[in-house]
Design an enzyme around this catalytic site. Structure first.
Site, PDB file in Angstrom:
ATOM      1  N   ARG A  36      -3.662 -11.286 -12.517  1.00  0.00           N
ATOM      2  CA  ARG A  36      -4.255 -10.409 -13.531  1.00  0.00           C
ATOM      3  C   ARG A  36      -3.906 -10.974 -14.897  1.00  0.00           C
ATOM      4  O   ARG A  36      -3.134 -11.929 -15.021  1.00  0.00           O
ATOM      5  CB  ARG A  36      -3.830  -8.935 -13.358  1.00  0.00           C
ATOM      6  N   GLY A  37      -4.473 -10.315 -15.949  1.00  0.00           N
ATOM      7  CA  GLY A  37      -4.338 -10.849 -17.305  1.00  0.00           C
ATOM      8  C   GLY A  37      -5.579 -11.696 -17.563  1.00  0.00           C
ATOM      9  O   GLY A  37      -5.941 -12.549 -16.744  1.00  0.00           O
ATOM     10  N   ALA A  38      -6.214 -11.453 -18.726  1.00  0.00           N
ATOM     11  CA  ALA A  38      -7.543 -12.019 -18.950  1.00  0.00           C
ATOM     12  C   ALA A  38      -7.629 -13.544 -18.773  1.00  0.00           C
ATOM     13  O   ALA A  38      -8.448 -14.038 -17.982  1.00  0.00           O
ATOM     14  CB  ALA A  38      -8.049 -11.580 -20.321  1.00  0.00           C
ATOM     15  N   ARG A  53     -13.634  -7.511 -11.106  1.00  0.00           N
ATOM     16  CA  ARG A  53     -13.114  -6.728 -12.239  1.00  0.00           C
ATOM     17  C   ARG A  53     -14.040  -6.928 -13.435  1.00  0.00           C
ATOM     18  O   ARG A  53     -14.346  -8.060 -13.787  1.00  0.00           O
ATOM     19  CB  ARG A  53     -11.686  -7.161 -12.613  1.00  0.00           C
ATOM     20  N   GLN A  66       2.815  -2.852 -15.809  1.00  0.00           N
ATOM     21  CA  GLN A  66       2.871  -4.294 -16.108  1.00  0.00           C
ATOM     22  C   GLN A  66       3.957  -4.615 -17.141  1.00  0.00           C
ATOM     23  O   GLN A  66       4.535  -5.698 -17.115  1.00  0.00           O
ATOM     24  CB  GLN A  66       1.509  -4.781 -16.645  1.00  0.00           C
ATOM     25  N   ASP A 101      -8.496  -8.078 -23.539  1.00  0.00           N
ATOM     26  CA  ASP A 101      -9.355  -8.385 -22.385  1.00  0.00           C
ATOM     27  C   ASP A 101     -10.774  -8.729 -22.813  1.00  0.00           C
ATOM     28  O   ASP A 101     -11.473  -9.465 -22.121  1.00  0.00           O
ATOM     29  CB  ASP A 101      -9.349  -7.209 -21.409  1.00  0.00           C
ATOM     30  N   ASN A 128      -8.097  -3.662 -24.530  1.00  0.00           N
ATOM     31  CA  ASN A 128      -6.862  -4.151 -23.898  1.00  0.00           C
ATOM     32  C   ASN A 128      -6.359  -3.012 -23.009  1.00  0.00           C
ATOM     33  O   ASN A 128      -6.971  -1.941 -22.933  1.00  0.00           O
ATOM     34  CB  ASN A 128      -5.845  -4.552 -24.974  1.00  0.00           C
ATOM     35  N   LYS A 129      -5.251  -3.234 -22.348  1.00  0.00           N
ATOM     36  CA  LYS A 129      -4.709  -2.260 -21.399  1.00  0.00           C
ATOM     37  C   LYS A 129      -4.670  -0.846 -21.969  1.00  0.00           C
ATOM     38  O   LYS A 129      -4.330  -0.659 -23.145  1.00  0.00           O
ATOM     39  CB  LYS A 129      -3.311  -2.736 -20.986  1.00  0.00           C
TER      40      LYS A 129
HETATM   41  O1  MRU Z   1      -5.048  -4.811 -15.713  1.00  0.00           O
HETATM   42  P1  MRU Z   1      -4.411  -6.071 -16.211  1.00  0.00           P
HETATM   43  O2  MRU Z   1      -2.968  -6.188 -15.856  1.00  0.00           O
HETATM   44  O3  MRU Z   1      -5.213  -7.290 -15.849  1.00  0.00           O
HETATM   45  O4  MRU Z   1      -4.486  -5.920 -17.805  1.00  0.00           O
HETATM   46  C1  MRU Z   1      -4.020  -6.975 -18.588  1.00  0.00           C
HETATM   47  C2  MRU Z   1      -4.053  -6.719 -20.043  1.00  0.00           C
HETATM   48  O5  MRU Z   1      -4.541  -5.712 -20.507  1.00  0.00           O
HETATM   49  C3  MRU Z   1      -3.559  -7.827 -20.930  1.00  0.00           C
HETATM   50  O6  MRU Z   1      -2.984  -7.318 -22.099  1.00  0.00           O
HETATM   51  C4  MRU Z   1      -4.748  -8.729 -21.314  1.00  0.00           C
HETATM   52  O7  MRU Z   1      -5.445  -9.138 -20.176  1.00  0.00           O
HETATM   53  C5  MRU Z   1      -4.314  -9.931 -22.078  1.00  0.00           C
HETATM   54  S1  MRU Z   1      -3.491 -11.083 -21.046  1.00  0.00           S
HETATM   55  C6  MRU Z   1      -3.086 -12.442 -21.980  1.00  0.00           C
END
Ligand code: MRU
Length: 350
Positions: A51-53, A94, A201, A242, A252-253
């Protein structure tokens, strides 16, 4: 000097095979899982094992290779059709992080330039493209670290939300890259990590990786940020992204929007760190961003333990869009981007 974090890679491609660190098991277990087929890759993305963009972009590019490898015996035209179908399938895992679709579209676009090659040669060219995406992601995080490090000053308290660190990209992270870089330059500061409900996270990943890398990190529950700010303990907020819309609104999250509003109230600079692959000029504003909604059990359970009634209604958006007016600037691999964002983000691609 290159910064070495001595942390496991979230995505790895070795001898033609794809491996993910299962992030759902952290901080208790470091398990690397070989991805046997495209269904497993899809599930790993859906379940947030990876996970993470930016990491999703790299995982998607390599995941496409896993998906098309069983079809190397097809004629080139049919093979090209397979590439598109696998890309569409992986993209459905996703919706919010633009990097996944971005990397898959780049792989498909590359495949369309490979007319005249047989399927195994096309496959090899796509391996090189995925490796290029991976290398670019590494370079972006290093550059984001360099451009953002001067924001992180001696003695500061820096708040971050979710995990936008090493685990979310191919090297230093986005939001955490300036912190790793400032740390490597000898500055002392304290990072506050929001735990980031519902999937934690911040607690499971950010607190773990910063601690392992030797930074001073303090974990807080999401609802503690306002009090901490009122005590004057936060001087800077840096988060990841994201999807950044053309006007600078940033998904973002979930919870990021609230942090941005608090930062504005307390007059604390709020920065978003992200590579160009997270900027989506085709999406005009935050209202146009597709926000992923996830299972209610993520909210009604805390780990294995039920903490909400079985029949209760739940709203569980995984992200929220923060209005650009709350954002001081974007830390990108090309430098700091300041308002007016619509103009300055567009110029990045000029
Ligand atoms: O649901 P996730 O854990 O994939 O969400 C991740 C985030 O919101 C991060 O802040 C974002 O992807 C940036 S990662 C460099």
């Amino acid at each position: 000097m290159e910064i070495q974090l001595n942390l496991p890679l979230s995505v790895d491609w070795k001898e033609g095979e794809l491996f993910f660190l299962d992030q759902t098991l952290l901080p208790n277990e470091e398990k690397i899982e070989r991805q046997e087929d495209v269904k497993q890759v899809w599930d790993s993305i859906k379940k947030l094992k990876v996970r993470g963009a930016p990491a999703l972009g790299v995982a998607g590019a390599y995941g496409l290779l896993v998906g098309i490898k069983p079809h190397l015996g097809l004629e080139p035209a049919a093979f090209l059709g397979k590439i598109e179908a696998v890309a569409q399938y992986l993209d459905s895992s996703r919706p919010t992080a633009v990097n996944l679709g971005w990397a898959l579209r780049r792989m498909v676009a590359k495949s369309k330039t490979l007319g005249g090659l047989d399927s195994p040669s096309m496959y090899q060219a796509l391996v090189r493209e995925a490796q290029e995406i991976h290398q670019e992601d590494i370079a972006c995080s290093v550059a984001i670290g360099q451009h953002g490090a001067s924001l992180v000053q001696e003695g500061m308290g820096v708040l971050t939300h979710c995990n936008a660190g090493h685990l979310a990209v191919s090297k230093l992270g986005t939001a955490l890259a300036p912190m790793y870089t400032a740390h490597s330059q000898g500055r002392k500061f304290r990072v506050y990590a929001d735990e980031t409900r519902p999937l934690l996270q911040g607690a499971r990943l950010t607190a773990w990786e910063l601690g392992r890398a030797g930074l001073d990190v303090t974990l807080i529950c999401d609802n503690m940020a306002a009090y901490l700010m009122s005590l004057g303990k936060i001087n800077l907020v840096i988060v990841g992204a994201d999807r950044i819309a053309a006007n600078g609104d940033t998904a973002n999250k979930i919870g990021t929007y609230g942090v941005a509003i608090l930062a504005k109230y307390f007059n604390i600079p709020f920065y978003v760190a992200a590579p160009y692959s997270t900027i989506d000029l085709k999406t005009p504003t935050g209202k146009d961003i597709h926000i992923e909604e996830r299972d209610k059990e993520e909210v009604t359970f805390f780990g294995e333990k039920r903490t909400g009634p079985k029949e209760v209604k739940v709203f569980n958006p995984a992200f929220d869009p923060t209005e650009h007016s709350l954002i001081h600037g974007f830390i990108t691999e090309k430098g700091l981007i300041k308002p007016p964002f619509a103009q300055n983000l567009k110029a990045l691609f000029g």
